[in-house]
Design a protein around this motif. Structure first.
Motif, PDB file in Angstrom:
ATOM      1  N   HIS A   9       0.791  -1.235   0.000  1.00 12.32           N
ATOM      2  CA  HIS A   9       0.000   0.000   0.000  1.00 12.32           C
ATOM      3  C   HIS A   9       0.816   1.274   0.000  1.00 12.32           C
ATOM      4  N   TYR A  10       2.082   1.234  -0.351  1.00 11.67           N
ATOM      5  CA  TYR A  10       2.813   2.486  -0.548  1.00 11.67           C
ATOM      6  C   TYR A  10       3.436   2.408  -1.938  1.00 11.67           C
ATOM      7  N   PRO A  39       1.673  -1.256  -5.842  1.00 10.06           N
ATOM      8  CA  PRO A  39       1.525  -1.020  -4.404  1.00 10.06           C
ATOM      9  C   PRO A  39       0.372  -1.805  -3.774  1.00 10.06           C
ATOM     10  N   LYS A  72       1.494   6.051  11.385  1.00  9.75           N
ATOM     11  CA  LYS A  72       1.602   6.783  10.130  1.00  9.75           C
ATOM     12  C   LYS A  72       0.431   7.763  10.002  1.00  9.75           C
ATOM     13  N   SER A  98      -1.471   8.068   0.854  1.00  7.39           N
ATOM     14  CA  SER A  98      -0.529   7.430   1.764  1.00  7.39           C
ATOM     15  C   SER A  98      -1.170   6.347   2.612  1.00  7.39           C
ATOM     16  N   LYS A 102      -4.528   1.173   4.110  1.00 10.27           N
ATOM     17  CA  LYS A 102      -3.555   0.774   5.122  1.00 10.27           C
ATOM     18  C   LYS A 102      -4.128   0.754   6.532  1.00 10.27           C
ATOM     19  N   ASP A 340      11.587  -0.732   0.448  1.00  8.97           N
ATOM     20  CA  ASP A 340      10.388  -1.153   1.173  1.00  8.97           C
ATOM     21  C   ASP A 340       9.957  -2.587   0.860  1.00  8.97           C
TER      22      ASP A 340
END
Ligand SMILES: [Fe+2]
Length: 590
Positions: A9-10, A39, A72, A98, A102, A340
């Motif tokens: 998810h990024y 992502p 986050k 972002s 998530k 990542d």
């Protein structure tokens, strides 16, 4: 104990499976979904890992996500409130970009995989980076430095790890927090120079070699040193923390001139092109100096000989080589996937060693954790399409034939064994070519990779022979194991290694160890016997905008659609009709 690690998810989603403390498989979602930098929740990657490991989701002991979504969320909310009212318009977008799914990741993992929510753990982002580096390195005691754009709050951490008497420890001692970030500084310049963030950073480093750091003083105003090797950004030059519209402020334009339009080609002969190269050289210099300072301070503080690097910044091979030369550390370890995607493996290792306190284990020291190759598929595809092909049952004959093709200046798509985990092709999904002439570099750029002239190609060399051609300092061969350092090509060889020697006389060397990649090592030797120089150009096997090939059929497709002359995989050689030597007799294996 069976642990699945996830990053998602990024960008660069990935999954990794750890069984009894040792990696069994790890793969980036993009290699399976065929969407570059995918992502999305890495369902295909998870399915492949579980299938390859012969594991049902219910039998997993834990699923570990690579960061803490609520932390986050807190960071994004806090920054938005601080910047209010300037941020009121960008906040919903930042939330979407972002965070998106998530925040609800626990529910998603539980429902997608059918595992109990109780088994789902979260690591802190930089703990994942640190674990991915330290627990895969052949080092019992090391200092740790992680640096990236941003995780939850941390953008850079320093710490130390030890693996003694079967007990693992990993402590992060200090951190630098968002919005102060070396990764964001570099990404801001990546965007300013008109390249896509998260993949264009390589281009900035390549472009930097063509420039002079004439804007160094201006960039130093943006990154201010603090005592103890730390730093702060002067936030007046940046906007990434307040808006999603652009990363730089108008003050940065006052210092550097206007940013580059991504549509405009870079003409290094023009004053404008040189300005961009000078800007790249300046930010590269400032980044390197900052990292050297941090590493030197950390070495003095810990007294360690070894440094483990993690985070996307560790992909900067020029900075890594300078840290090795100037910080006092004897060895620097960068894992094959420091970014990542590698956090999927790092999160699993963190949980195993530190949460469940499982005994210390050495990790196999290679990057080949991805799906294996079924080369026989190629014979079927080539037979159906009438592509000339041959199979060589004898390994030596096969390798000497590949070496011969390379010596005839043929561009070879090379597939072998399991695919690499991480952004670099280290010998199992590579495009190989003779490294001797600049013409080969141009041919590859124009007919295969379709990319800018200022991006260099890397050489691969047997580790025993690396020192002959490249100026590797003590510890350099280790950094070159996964192509993580940029070193000087010895002056007397630069002309004969023109396709892999960058404008400034350097190369991002891969020093190939026989035990890590035996077939590539043997091929390099076979090529050396034929040409006198056991060095090959090694670039990732993908076409522009596509992920690195994974299965045989993807290698076949890239071979058909590009200027690759020969496809070599698992004993098979497939030829473009134009590449078939008239005298060569071809046998069908169909
Ligand atoms: Fe990261």
């Amino acid at each position: 104990m069976k642990i699945l690690g996830l990053s998602a998810h990024y960008h660069d989603s990935a999954a990794a499976l750890l069984v009894d403390g040792v990696p069994v498989c790890a793969v980036q979602q993009e290699r399976l979904s065929r969407r570059k930098g995918d992502p999305a929740f890495p369902l295909e990657a998870v399915e492949w890992c579980l299938e390859h490991g012969g594991i049902e989701p219910q039998s997993l002991d834990a699923v570990v996500f690579y960061e803490k979504p609520l932390l986050k969320f807190e960071r994004i909310l806090t920054c938005a409130l601080r910047a209010f009212p300037r941020s009121w318009r960008s906040f919903p977008r930042a939330m979407r970009n972002s965070l998106g799914e998530k925040l609800w990741i626990k529910g998603i993992i539980a429902s997608q995989l059918g595992v109990s929510a109780k088994k789902i753990l979260f690591t802190e982002h930089h703990h994942s980076h640190a674990a991915a580096s330290f627990f895969t390195a052949p080092s019992k005691e090391a200092a740790i430095l992680t640096a990236d754009g941003v995780g939850e709050w941390a953008t850079l951490t320093v710490g130390r790890g030890s693996r003694r008497d079967g007990v693992c420890e990993l402590k992060l001692l200090r951190e630098i927090r968002f919005p102060h970030s070396l990764g964001m500084l570099y990404s801001t310049f990546t965007a300013f120079l008109g390249f896509p963030v998260n993949e264009g950073e390589y281009k900035v480093m390549g472009l930097a070699s063509y420039g002079k750091p004439t804007f160094e003083r201006a960039v130093r105003k943006m990154l201010q040193k603090e005592s103890g090797g730390g730093f702060r950004l002067d936030l007046r030059y940046f906007e990434y923390h307040t808006t999603a519209e652009r990363a730089h402020s108008s003050l940065m334009i006052d210092e550097l001139g206007p940013p580059r339009d991504p549509q405009d080609p870079i003409d290094l002969e023009s004053a404008e092109g040189r300005r961009f190269a000078d800007i790249a050289a300046s930010v590269q210099r400032v980044l390197e100096d900052a990292l050297v300072d941090l590493a030197r301070q950390l070495q003095q503080e810990t007294g360690c000989d070894d440094l483990c690097l993690g985070g996307g910044v560790a992909l900067n091979g020029c900075a890594n080589a300078r840290m090795l030369a100037e910080s006092g550390f004897r060895r620097i370890f960068v894992p094959p996937a420091p970014g990542d995607a590698g956090c999927a493996l790092g999160a699993a290792l963190w949980a195993d060693r530190l949460w469940f306190k499982q005994p210390d284990r050495d990790c196999p020291d290679h990057p080949f954790w991805g799906p294996p190759l079924d080369a026989s598929e190629l014979a079927r595809l080539a037979g159906e399409d009438g592509i000339p092909h041959r199979h060589f049952a004898d390994e030596r004959t096969y390798l000497s034939r590949v070496a011969e093709e390379l010596a005839h200046d043929r561009i070879v798509g090379w597939m072998d064994g399991r695919s690499e985990f991480g952004p670099r092709a280290l010998g199992n999904r590579s495009i190989l070519a003779a490294p001797h002439s600049a013409a080969m570099r141009n041919r590859l750029n124009q007919r295969v990779k379709y990319r800018e002239e200022f991006r260099p190609f890397a050489p691969a060399v047997p580790i025993e022979r690396a020192d002959t051609y490249f100026e590797l300092p003590a510890g350099g061969a280790r950094l070159a194991r996964f192509m993580s350092g940029v070193f000087k090509v010895r002056p007397q060889w630069r002309e004969r290694l023109a396709a892999v020697t960058h404008i400034d006389g350097t190369a991002r060397v891969q020093a190939v160890a026989r035990e890590m990649a035996p077939r590539l090592h043997a091929l390099l030797e076979a090529y050396g016997e034929r040409s006198g120089i056991p060095v090959l150009l090694n670039t990732s096997f993908n076409l522009a905008g596509e992920p690195i090939v994974n299965r045989a059929v993807e290698g076949y497709s890239a071979f058909r659609r590009s200027g690759i002359d020969v496809l070599a995989a698992g004993g098979y050689l497939l030829y473009k009709r134009s590449a078939v030597a008239p005298a060569r007799e071809l046998e069908s294996v169909a």
